[in-house]
Design a protein around this motif. Structure first.
Motif, PDB file in Angstrom:
ATOM      1  N   ASP A  86       0.824  -1.212   0.000  1.00 58.31           N
ATOM      2  CA  ASP A  86       0.000   0.000   0.000  1.00 58.31           C
ATOM      3  C   ASP A  86       0.862   1.268   0.000  1.00 58.31           C
ATOM      4  O   ASP A  86       0.612   2.196   0.774  1.00 58.31           O
ATOM      5  CB  ASP A  86      -0.965   0.010   1.189  1.00 58.31           C
ATOM      6  CG  ASP A  86      -1.964  -1.132   1.141  1.00 58.31           C
ATOM      7  OD1 ASP A  86      -2.340  -1.541   0.026  1.00 58.31           O
ATOM      8  OD2 ASP A  86      -2.363  -1.609   2.213  1.00 58.31           O
ATOM      9  N   GLU A  87       1.900   1.266  -0.827  1.00 55.80           N
ATOM     10  CA  GLU A  87       2.787   2.429  -1.002  1.00 55.80           C
ATOM     11  C   GLU A  87       3.661   2.730   0.218  1.00 55.80           C
ATOM     12  O   GLU A  87       4.266   3.793   0.309  1.00 55.80           O
ATOM     13  CB  GLU A  87       1.993   3.685  -1.392  1.00 55.80           C
ATOM     14  CG  GLU A  87       1.242   3.551  -2.702  1.00 55.80           C
ATOM     15  CD  GLU A  87       2.164   3.364  -3.903  1.00 55.80           C
ATOM     16  OE1 GLU A  87       3.161   4.093  -4.011  1.00 55.80           O
ATOM     17  OE2 GLU A  87       1.884   2.473  -4.727  1.00 55.80           O
ATOM     18  N   VAL A  88       3.736   1.812   1.175  1.00 55.62           N
ATOM     19  CA  VAL A  88       4.610   1.959   2.338  1.00 55.62           C
ATOM     20  C   VAL A  88       5.689   0.888   2.259  1.00 55.62           C
ATOM     21  O   VAL A  88       5.396  -0.288   2.054  1.00 55.62           O
ATOM     22  CB  VAL A  88       3.823   1.831   3.667  1.00 55.62           C
ATOM     23  CG1 VAL A  88       4.767   1.856   4.866  1.00 55.62           C
ATOM     24  CG2 VAL A  88       2.778   2.917   3.780  1.00 55.62           C
ATOM     25  N   VAL A  89       6.946   1.297   2.422  1.00 51.93           N
ATOM     26  CA  VAL A  89       8.057   0.353   2.438  1.00 51.93           C
ATOM     27  C   VAL A  89       8.210  -0.192   3.844  1.00 51.93           C
ATOM     28  O   VAL A  89       8.256   0.566   4.825  1.00 51.93           O
ATOM     29  CB  VAL A  89       9.370   1.023   1.970  1.00 51.93           C
ATOM     30  CG1 VAL A  89      10.551   0.093   2.166  1.00 51.93           C
ATOM     31  CG2 VAL A  89       9.247   1.447   0.511  1.00 51.93           C
ATOM     32  N   LEU A  90       8.279  -1.513   3.944  1.00 53.95           N
ATOM     33  CA  LEU A  90       8.433  -2.199   5.221  1.00 53.95           C
ATOM     34  C   LEU A  90       9.712  -3.019   5.201  1.00 53.95           C
ATOM     35  O   LEU A  90      10.061  -3.603   4.172  1.00 53.95           O
ATOM     36  CB  LEU A  90       7.265  -3.159   5.466  1.00 53.95           C
ATOM     37  CG  LEU A  90       5.855  -2.591   5.404  1.00 53.95           C
ATOM     38  CD1 LEU A  90       4.836  -3.720   5.410  1.00 53.95           C
ATOM     39  CD2 LEU A  90       5.618  -1.657   6.574  1.00 53.95           C
ATOM     40  N   PHE A  91      10.399  -3.080   6.326  1.00 49.86           N
ATOM     41  CA  PHE A  91      11.476  -4.043   6.507  1.00 49.86           C
ATOM     42  C   PHE A  91      10.820  -5.229   7.183  1.00 49.86           C
ATOM     43  O   PHE A  91      10.077  -5.077   8.162  1.00 49.86           O
ATOM     44  CB  PHE A  91      12.614  -3.473   7.354  1.00 49.86           C
ATOM     45  CG  PHE A  91      13.830  -4.343   7.314  1.00 49.86           C
ATOM     46  CD1 PHE A  91      14.669  -4.318   6.221  1.00 49.86           C
ATOM     47  CD2 PHE A  91      14.113  -5.205   8.352  1.00 49.86           C
ATOM     48  CE1 PHE A  91      15.792  -5.144   6.158  1.00 49.86           C
ATOM     49  CE2 PHE A  91      15.229  -6.032   8.307  1.00 49.86           C
ATOM     50  CZ  PHE A  91      16.067  -5.997   7.207  1.00 49.86           C
ATOM     51  N   LYS A  92      11.061  -6.439   6.673  1.00 50.39           N
ATOM     52  CA  LYS A  92      10.287  -7.603   7.089  1.00 50.39           C
ATOM     53  C   LYS A  92      11.177  -8.832   7.265  1.00 50.39           C
ATOM     54  O   LYS A  92      12.132  -9.023   6.523  1.00 50.39           O
ATOM     55  CB  LYS A  92       9.243  -7.848   6.003  1.00 50.39           C
ATOM     56  CG  LYS A  92       8.487  -9.117   6.053  1.00 50.39           C
ATOM     57  CD  LYS A  92       7.486  -9.129   4.895  1.00 50.39           C
ATOM     58  CE  LYS A  92       7.206 -10.514   4.435  1.00 50.39           C
ATOM     59  NZ  LYS A  92       6.196 -10.570   3.383  1.00 50.39           N
ATOM     60  N   HIS A  93      10.818  -9.653   8.240  1.00 52.60           N
ATOM     61  CA  HIS A  93      11.493 -10.930   8.476  1.00 52.60           C
ATOM     62  C   HIS A  93      10.475 -11.881   9.093  1.00 52.60           C
ATOM     63  O   HIS A  93       9.624 -11.467   9.877  1.00 52.60           O
ATOM     64  CB  HIS A  93      12.673 -10.738   9.428  1.00 52.60           C
ATOM     65  CG  HIS A  93      13.478 -11.972   9.653  1.00 52.60           C
ATOM     66  ND1 HIS A  93      14.307 -12.502   8.699  1.00 52.60           N
ATOM     67  CD2 HIS A  93      13.577 -12.785  10.730  1.00 52.60           C
ATOM     68  CE1 HIS A  93      14.893 -13.585   9.181  1.00 52.60           C
ATOM     69  NE2 HIS A  93      14.465 -13.787  10.409  1.00 52.60           N
ATOM     70  N   SER A  94      10.539 -13.160   8.746  1.00 50.82           N
ATOM     71  CA  SER A  94       9.633 -14.167   9.315  1.00 50.82           C
ATOM     72  C   SER A  94      10.436 -15.284   9.959  1.00 50.82           C
ATOM     73  O   SER A  94      11.515 -15.644   9.473  1.00 50.82           O
ATOM     74  CB  SER A  94       8.734 -14.758   8.221  1.00 50.82           C
ATOM     75  OG  SER A  94       7.922 -13.763   7.659  1.00 50.82           O
ATOM     76  N   ILE A  95       9.896 -15.810  11.063  1.00 48.55           N
ATOM     77  CA  ILE A  95      10.562 -16.909  11.762  1.00 48.55           C
ATOM     78  C   ILE A  95       9.542 -17.996  12.095  1.00 48.55           C
ATOM     79  O   ILE A  95       8.400 -17.699  12.419  1.00 48.55           O
ATOM     80  CB  ILE A  95      11.266 -16.441  13.053  1.00 48.55           C
ATOM     81  CG1 ILE A  95      10.275 -15.830  14.035  1.00 48.55           C
ATOM     82  CG2 ILE A  95      12.387 -15.469  12.755  1.00 48.55           C
ATOM     83  CD1 ILE A  95      10.836 -15.605  15.418  1.00 48.55           C
ATOM     84  N   PRO A  96       9.954 -19.262  12.008  1.00 43.62           N
ATOM     85  CA  PRO A  96       9.051 -20.339  12.424  1.00 43.62           C
ATOM     86  C   PRO A  96       8.942 -20.353  13.942  1.00 43.62           C
ATOM     87  O   PRO A  96       9.864 -19.953  14.649  1.00 43.62           O
ATOM     88  CB  PRO A  96       9.738 -21.600  11.899  1.00 43.62           C
ATOM     89  CG  PRO A  96      11.183 -21.237  11.814  1.00 43.62           C
ATOM     90  CD  PRO A  96      11.233 -19.756  11.523  1.00 43.62           C
TER      91      PRO A  96
END
Length: 129
Positions: A86-96
């Protein structure tokens, strides 16, 4: 395997939760000096059908950022990456979520906050998120 409820219980005693739903936890964490950083942790299902926690933190508006610098600096991190939603830059990470590894949530959580805040400061000079 840990559940989302296990993660929520683990996080509640370590961090101040700003807002929560059945599938999200919102935080506004102090970073450096007077800066703070918004971070959201969401319950998601991984490709392996197991429970995962997705950690995201906003950097800035897509149209306001130097994308070459953003991608270069984000690429220096040992975890995560950048996405636009939605036009916003996010820094992202996923963990189990593994029952015996809940303490391993803290390091990636803190790194997402740190990297997103550093990117925001570098690219916008502001503390909006």
């Amino acid at each position: 395997m840990a559940s989302w409820d296990d993660l929520v219980a683990y996080v509640r005693v370590r961090y101040e939760i700003m807002r929560s739903t059945d599938t999200e936890l919102w935080f506004n964490l102090p970073t450096t000096e007077e800066r703070t950083q918004l971070v959201v942790v969401r319950s998601v299902t991984g490709a392996d059908e197991g429970p995962w926690a997705q950690i995201t933190s906003p950097v800035g508006k897509l149209g306001d950022l130097d994308l070459v610098t953003l991608l270069t600096k984000a690429g220096e991190s040992v975890i995560g990456g950048v996405v636009a939603v939605d036009e916003v830059v996010l820094f992202k990470h996923s963990i189990p979520l593994h029952a015996d590894e809940l303490p391993m949530f803290d390091k990636p959580f803190q790194l997402v906050v740190k990297v997103a805040d550093e990117l925001e400061e570098l690219l916008t000079g502001r503390d909006d998120h």
